[in-house]
Design a protein around this motif. Structure first.
Motif, PDB file in Angstrom:
ATOM      1  N   UNK A 124     -48.043  18.328  -8.449  1.00  0.00           N
ATOM      2  CA  UNK A 124     -49.352  18.286  -9.191  1.00  0.00           C
ATOM      3  C   UNK A 124     -49.290  17.525 -10.244  1.00  0.00           C
ATOM      4  N   UNK A 125     -48.369  17.987 -11.263  1.00  0.00           N
ATOM      5  CA  UNK A 125     -48.182  17.397 -12.507  1.00  0.00           C
ATOM      6  C   UNK A 125     -47.603  15.933 -12.387  1.00  0.00           C
ATOM      7  N   UNK A 126     -46.800  15.493 -11.473  1.00  0.00           N
ATOM      8  CA  UNK A 126     -46.452  14.145 -11.339  1.00  0.00           C
ATOM      9  C   UNK A 126     -47.768  13.437 -10.951  1.00  0.00           C
ATOM     10  N   UNK A 185     -50.056  12.145 -13.522  1.00  0.00           N
ATOM     11  CA  UNK A 185     -49.595  11.193 -14.513  1.00  0.00           C
ATOM     12  C   UNK A 185     -50.147   9.858 -14.288  1.00  0.00           C
ATOM     13  N   UNK A 186     -50.629   9.421 -13.088  1.00  0.00           N
ATOM     14  CA  UNK A 186     -51.181   8.196 -12.678  1.00  0.00           C
ATOM     15  C   UNK A 186     -50.506   7.405 -11.580  1.00  0.00           C
ATOM     16  N   UNK A 202     -50.870   4.590 -17.484  1.00  0.00           N
ATOM     17  CA  UNK A 202     -51.575   5.323 -16.741  1.00  0.00           C
ATOM     18  C   UNK A 202     -52.783   6.222 -17.210  1.00  0.00           C
ATOM     19  N   UNK A 203     -52.744   6.422 -18.606  1.00  0.00           N
ATOM     20  CA  UNK A 203     -54.052   7.261 -19.321  1.00  0.00           C
ATOM     21  C   UNK A 203     -55.235   6.079 -19.059  1.00  0.00           C
TER      22      UNK A 203
END
Length: 294
Positions: free
Chosen positions: A22-24, A27-28, A288-289
Motif C-alpha cells: 500500500x505504501x508503495x 507513492x505514485x 509523484x506528488x
C-alpha cells in the motif's frame, strides 16, 4: 512453535507485506530509477505529516563525493545515456511565437509532460545537461521518458510578460499534443518569475496539473493567484543558506498555503546554497506528488 503462534506470525507478516504494498502504491505512478543514488537522503526534521522536510546536505559529500570533477561532471554511475536517442533540438512555431526547445521523448500522445524553466544566464542546454548538477537532469529525463512522458527544456529569452507568453503557448501546445494529459511546470531560480506569471494566466492554469519551484523568488500573493484558486499542487525546494532568495521568505509562502489546507510540500536542504535544489531535489518524489494530488 504452536499453531496459534504460527498463525499469528503469518498474519503479522501478511499485514506487513500488505502495508508495504500500500505504501508503495501511494507513492505514485512514476517507477524508481536510480533511487539508491538519488532518493536515500537523511531527513533531519519532518512536519505537517511529512509535507515539510529538512534534508541533510553536506557539500563535501553531495558535490565533491558525487562528482568526478566538482560541479562540472558527475560520476558515471549517476547517469544513463540511452535516453539521448529520444532527445532533439527544435524551434517550435506556437501560433506565431517561435521558441527554441530541447524535447526528450515522443512528441505526441505522452502520458504526461514536464517543462523545466532555467534561471538567468541559462538556455535550453541547461535542463538537458547529463553531467552537471550531480546528474539530476539525466535522472529527470529518464524518469519522464521511462514512464511514457515527454520533457521540454525551452530557452527563455526574457523573464517578463514576453517570456510568460512564450511558456503559456508551450503549455497549451504540450497539452494539445498529449490529448489533454497532465502538464507539469518546474521553474528554477529567476525562472520562478515565469511560474509567477503563469500562475496569473487563467488559460495556462487550465492546462496545467501542477508546479514546482526550485530556489525561486517568493511570491507573497501566490495564495490569491488563479493557480491557487484551481488548487493545483505546488512543490517548493530551497537551500537553507540561499543568499539570492531567502529560504524563510519562500517558507512563509508555503506556510500561508498550508494553513489553508492547500496541496503543497516544502523541502529545505540544510546549509544548501542557491543551486542546491536543482542538484538535490528528488524528481521522482516531485513528479509523484504533482501527478497524484487531487
Amino acid at each position: 512453535m504452536s499453531t496459534v503462534h504460527f498463525v499469528f506470525g503469518t498474519v503479522i507478516a501478511l499485514l506487513s507485506t500488505l502495508a508495504t504494498v500500500r505504501a508503495e502504491a501511494q507513492e505514485g505512478p512514476i517507477k524508481p530509477f536510480k533511487d539508491e543514488l538519488f532518493s536515500q537522503m537523511t531527513v533531519q526534521k519532518s512536519l505537517d505529516g511529512g509535507a515539510y522536510e529538512v534534508i541533510d546536505y553536506q557539500e563535501m559529500r553531495d558535490i565533491n563525493g558525487r562528482d568526478r570533477e566538482p560541479e562540472r561532471r558527475v560520476k558515471d554511475e549517476y547517469v544513463s545515456l540511452g535516453v539521448r536517442r529520444y532527445q532533439q533540438n527544435e524551434t517550435l512555431d506556437l501560433s506565431g511565437r517561435r521558441l527554441d526547445v530541447t524535447r526528450v521523448g515522443q512528441a505526441d500522445g505522452a502520458a504526461f509532460t514536464v517543462i523545466f524553466i532555467h534561471g538567468r544566464g541559462g538556455d535550453r542546454r541547461l535542463g538537458v545537461n547529463d553531467y552537471t548538477f550531480g546528474g539530476n537532469f539525466n535522472r529527470l529525463k529518464n524518469l519522464t521518458v521511462g514512464n511514457g512522458g515527454i520533457y521540454y527544456s525551452p530557452s527563455v529569452t526574457s523573464f517578463d510578460a514576453q517570456g510568460v507568453a512564450d511558456i503559456a503557448a508551450l503549455i497549451r501546445y504540450a497539452f494539445d499534443r498529449s490529448s489533454g494529459r497532465p502538464v507539469i511546470l518546474a521553474c528554477a531560480s529567476m525562472g520562478g518569475f515565469i511560474c509567477q506569471g503563469i500562475s496569473r494566466d487563467e488559460q495556462a492554469v487550465r492546462h496545467l496539473k501542477g508546479m514546482a519551484q526550485l530556489g525561486g523568488p517568493p511570491d507573497p500573493d501566490l495564495a490569491k493567484s488563479r493557480l491557487a484558486k484551481h488548487r493545483l499542487p505546488i512543490y517548493f525546494a530551497h537551500g537553507g543558506s540561499d543568499s539570492v532568495y531567502k529560504s524563510q521568505d519562500q517558507e512563509a509562502v508555503y506556510r500561508k498555503l498550508k494553513a489553508a489546507r492547500y496541496p503543497t510540500r516544502f523541502t529545505l536542504f540544510a546549509t544548501g546554497s542557491h543551486g542546491t535544489p536543482i542538484r538535490m531535489v528528488d524528481w521522482r518524489k516531485v513528479l509523484n506528488f504533482l501527478l497524484t494530488s487531487p
